[in-house]
Scaffold this active site. Sequence first.
Site, PDB file in Angstrom:
ATOM      1  N   ARG A 276       0.795  -1.223   0.000  1.00 37.51           N
ATOM      2  CA  ARG A 276       0.000   0.000   0.000  1.00 37.51           C
ATOM      3  C   ARG A 276       0.832   1.281   0.000  1.00 37.51           C
ATOM      4  NH1 ARG A 276      -4.726  -0.909   4.109  1.00 37.51           N
ATOM      5  NH2 ARG A 276      -5.438  -2.372   2.530  1.00 37.51           N
ATOM      6  N   HIS A 333      -5.268   6.352   6.624  1.00 38.18           N
ATOM      7  CA  HIS A 333      -6.091   5.148   6.763  1.00 38.18           C
ATOM      8  C   HIS A 333      -5.804   4.365   8.043  1.00 38.18           C
ATOM      9  CE1 HIS A 333      -8.454   1.757   5.339  1.00 38.18           C
ATOM     10  NE2 HIS A 333      -7.417   0.950   5.379  1.00 38.18           N
TER      11      HIS A 333
HETATM   12  C1  SIN Z   1      -9.356  -2.069   1.535  1.00 37.07           C
HETATM   13  O1  SIN Z   1     -10.403  -2.686   1.431  1.00 37.07           O
HETATM   14  O2  SIN Z   1      -8.757  -1.654   0.561  1.00 37.07           O
HETATM   15  C2  SIN Z   1      -8.798  -1.822   2.904  1.00 37.07           C
HETATM   16  C3  SIN Z   1      -8.413  -3.067   3.544  1.00 37.07           C
HETATM   17  C4  SIN Z   1      -7.507  -2.841   4.714  1.00 37.07           C
HETATM   18  O3  SIN Z   1      -7.364  -1.723   5.188  1.00 37.07           O
HETATM   19  O4  SIN Z   1      -6.892  -3.813   5.138  1.00 37.07           O
END
Ligand code: SIN
Length: 491
Positions: A276, A333
């Site tokens: 990510r 996030h």
């Molecule tokens: C997502 O669904 O892209 C987020 C999943 C996560 O934060 O692990």
Amino acid sequence: METSAPIIVVGGGIAGLVTALAAAPAPVLLLTRSPGSNGAASTLAQGGIAAAIAPGDSTAAHAHDTCVAGSHHNDGAMVELLTSGAVQALEWLQQRGVVFDRDNSGALLLGREGGHDRPRIVHAGGDATGARVMAALVAAARTAPHIERQAGVDVDGLMLRNGHVCGVCVTRADGSQSAVEGRAVVLATGGVGGLFAHTSNPADADGSGLALALAAGAATRDLEFVQFHPTALAMPGVHSLPLVTEALRGAGARLLDMHGQPLMAGVHPLGDLAPRDVVARQVWSACEAGGAWLDARHVGDDFESAFPTVLAACLAHGIDPRLQPIPVTPAAHFHMGGIATDADGRTSLPGLYAVGEVACNGVHGANRLASNSLLEGVVFGQRLAQALRDADSAPSGGRSFKFLHRGPSLDVGPLNRLRGLMTQAMGPLRTGALLQVALRDCDALAHVGWQGALARSVVGAALRRQRSLGAHFRDDGPTAGHATKDAWRAA
Ligand code: SIN
């Protein structure tokens, strides 16, 4: 301390609820700001739960992917506990009414997300996994005789007796304030998205529990590692943005730049499914250059059943993702850092425990792997509950208490200014110069409100780490990006 004093759990996301439920029969007082599951980031989780259950998969492979995503900054023992606990975690949730998605033969359906080398993600209701899991756990908590739940409660102070945390100070929705004694206090208050201009978190995830622990002198760890999700729905001027799940990329959606060119081509061997932090940096740069889009038009007939949450959010904002690319932007996030804990949620302060996103036992390293956060809440919530059941009662010592308060909140103007400077300085691309400016401004704001003091600690941690690692990417100096790039090459 009377042994009948409850365990006080602050926060009603997955980590808090699992801890409360699994602590039975010990009495638990569950304190939340919002009713039901409304305030919890867990409810918004679109990703699922990672578990090595596919033929040929293994907990070692899951652990490997967790550590590669975390830039090998992870605590190996915690990763082992997490990944080896996944199957039991799924069973525990199913026993509490969670129904996971299955194929026609009855086998669990497995999706793929960024950083995983194969399909490994279990969902419930497609991208509504968090909502389904939380609905089941909230229902279980409502009927659990050992849990008393109070909503509309802000925990803004800790009570200590002889250096031992023995309760909390609360402000209720009607403005009344009081102190509540407990045999232990568990902070399960989630992350720090509220410190940033754009976040995938709900309003309650403002770092209040972490600020409380800092004010009380609890040790913290890895505060500089803040994960930006690469694909929130781009809505200029909006603070809490709907997520556009990574599982869409697992199902074939592709990121595009403003010229319609593939954004991740040649950037990482896993392309659109790179860890990510890598994807967030690309999307961040593309947004600065004019915009980024997720093209999910080829995902196919499954869109409505597999991605009902994304579809509804997009349609509500005039975008039909089946017909047009979705405008996306990175958003704060997940906080990998937090209150330092051991494997059982113990903090450096006797009587104070932490679990879930507000805690840091090192499991996620410098960047969390997709779909390891709900899993973390279940695995480490159960471990903490066991430790609490086994723990001795707090030592009694009279009625002489010390109260440590988080302090006043920033007004909306200074808070918005703080969010702007945190986003610039603590986003996916950081420089020493911007961090220095942010530290100075946070220092000034720290005298006005607790968010300033919290942000100052986070920025200070980022300044101390001069080399890039995972989500902490220094875009300046001779070592810019070095460690992050090396991490996947060495994998
Ligand atoms: C997502 O669904 O892209 C987020 C999943 C996560 O934060 O692990």
